[in-house]
Enzyme design. Structure first.
Site, mmCIF file in Angstrom:
data_model
loop_
_atom_site.group_PDB
_atom_site.id
_atom_site.type_symbol
_atom_site.label_atom_id
_atom_site.label_comp_id
_atom_site.label_asym_id
_atom_site.label_seq_id
_atom_site.Cartn_x
_atom_site.Cartn_y
_atom_site.Cartn_z
ATOM 1 N N ARG A 134 -39.091 73.017 124.167
ATOM 2 C CA ARG A 134 -38.491 73.936 123.190
ATOM 3 C C ARG A 134 -37.171 73.361 122.681
ATOM 4 N NH1 ARG A 134 -34.840 78.112 123.332
ATOM 5 N NH2 ARG A 134 -35.262 79.914 122.025
ATOM 6 N N LYS A 169 -28.145 72.791 125.547
ATOM 7 C CA LYS A 169 -27.627 73.746 126.534
ATOM 8 C C LYS A 169 -26.340 73.272 127.190
ATOM 9 C CE LYS A 169 -31.440 76.745 127.238
ATOM 10 N NZ LYS A 169 -32.508 77.294 128.041
#
Ligand code: 7PM
Length: 284
Positions: free
Chosen positions: A262, A228
């Site tokens: 995840r 991210k």
């Protein structure tokens, strides 16, 4: 008492840290494909082989996404999302691993459950009208994620009075809604939604206080930090050079009590979590 089992469709997933490492959810992106039927079949084969690779690498849950929930990406029409996701779900049905569908559309949820999806991962926290009703009768797991705003604009100046408190209030409200829809708490997990309407500072406050969130809500916690932009902000690295940052973030979330992580990089994350688990095992 921390929850130790997640009811996940055809599966019961053990989440007991004294017995096993956190579970790894592998991201399976179903890429857009607007070519001929033949080409679409080629891309299905590619997606299935990526899933088989993740299974060989030790994945615990496969998260199939038709890209309807990618930040900044134009919404994918319902029929296109179904065309992307359903063939993959059918192809992987008997792969032996729980299958999660990343969607916020109640129609996709219904179709996916009819095809034996074990989990619905909703970045919108099942707030769409009919979302909770679509899954209430099944026994799939729900990942309730927090998002402020909508994907197209959520990163334009996100603000909170108190991000931890606001996220907590959001979860309390969604849990009440799930309970009213008749959904057993054994089916629920929560996710603070890193990067979904949050600045770097908001993300870091949530990461540092994950354990507190966990204790307050008493539900399994899923964390998605893989590759991210918050990791890019810290390391200065582009998305393709964020593996080390992603592994550190996965371990940080695990230390804070996250039970499901995840990720894109399954093999590396499984190794990192196995080593961390061995190093911190409770042997008495
Ligand atoms: C571009 C930017 C593409 C961000 C994809 C993303 C989460 C999720 C996503 C998460 C849960 C990504 C995101 N992130 N579902 N879906 N939690 N539950 O990095 O953090 O995959 S999309």
């Amino acid at each position: 008492m921390k929850p130790t089992t997640l009811h996940c469709g055809r599966y019961r997933l053990a989440l007991d840290r004294t017995r096993s490492r956190p579970l790894v959810m592998g991201i399976l992106n179903v890429t857009p494909d607007s070519f001929s039927d033949g080409r679409r079949f080629d891309s299905l084969e590619l997606v299935v082989s990526r899933a088989e690779q993740m299974i060989a690498e030790g994945v615990d849950i496969i998260d199939i996404g038709g890209e309807s929930s990618r930040p900044g990406v134009a919404p994918v029409p319902l029929d296109e999302e179904l065309r992307r996701v359903m063939p993959v779900l059918y192809a992987l049905r008997d792969c032996g691993k729980p299958l999660s569908i990343d969607t916020y559309k109640p129609e996709v949820m219904r179709e996916a459950i009819a095809a034996d999806a074990d989990m619905i991962n909703d970045i919108n926290g099942f707030r769409a009208p009919g979302a909770l009703a679509a899954i209430a009768e099944s026994d799939c797991a729900l990942c309730i994620m927090h998002m402020q705003g909508i994907p197209q604009s959520m990163q334009q100046d996100p603000r909170y009075d108190d991000v931890l408190h606001d996220v907590q209030v959001f979860f309390h409200e969604r849990l009440r809604a799930a309970q009213q829809a008749g959904i057993a708490s054994e089916r629920l997990c929560i996710d603070p939604g890193f990067g979904f309407g949050k600045t770097l500072e908001h993300n870091l406050i949530l990461l540092r206080h994950l354990g507190q969130l966990q204790a307050e809500l008493n539900l399994p916690l899923l964390a998605g930090l893989s590759r991210k932009s918050m990791l890019g902000s810290i390391t200065g690295k582009p998305v393709e050079a964020r593996l080390a940052g992603s592994l550190a973030a996965a371990l940080a979330a695990a230390v804070q009590g996250a039970q499901i992580i995840r990720v894109h990089d399954v093999a590396e994350t499984v190794d990192a979590l196995n080593v961390w688990q061995a190093a911190t095992a409770i042997t008495t």
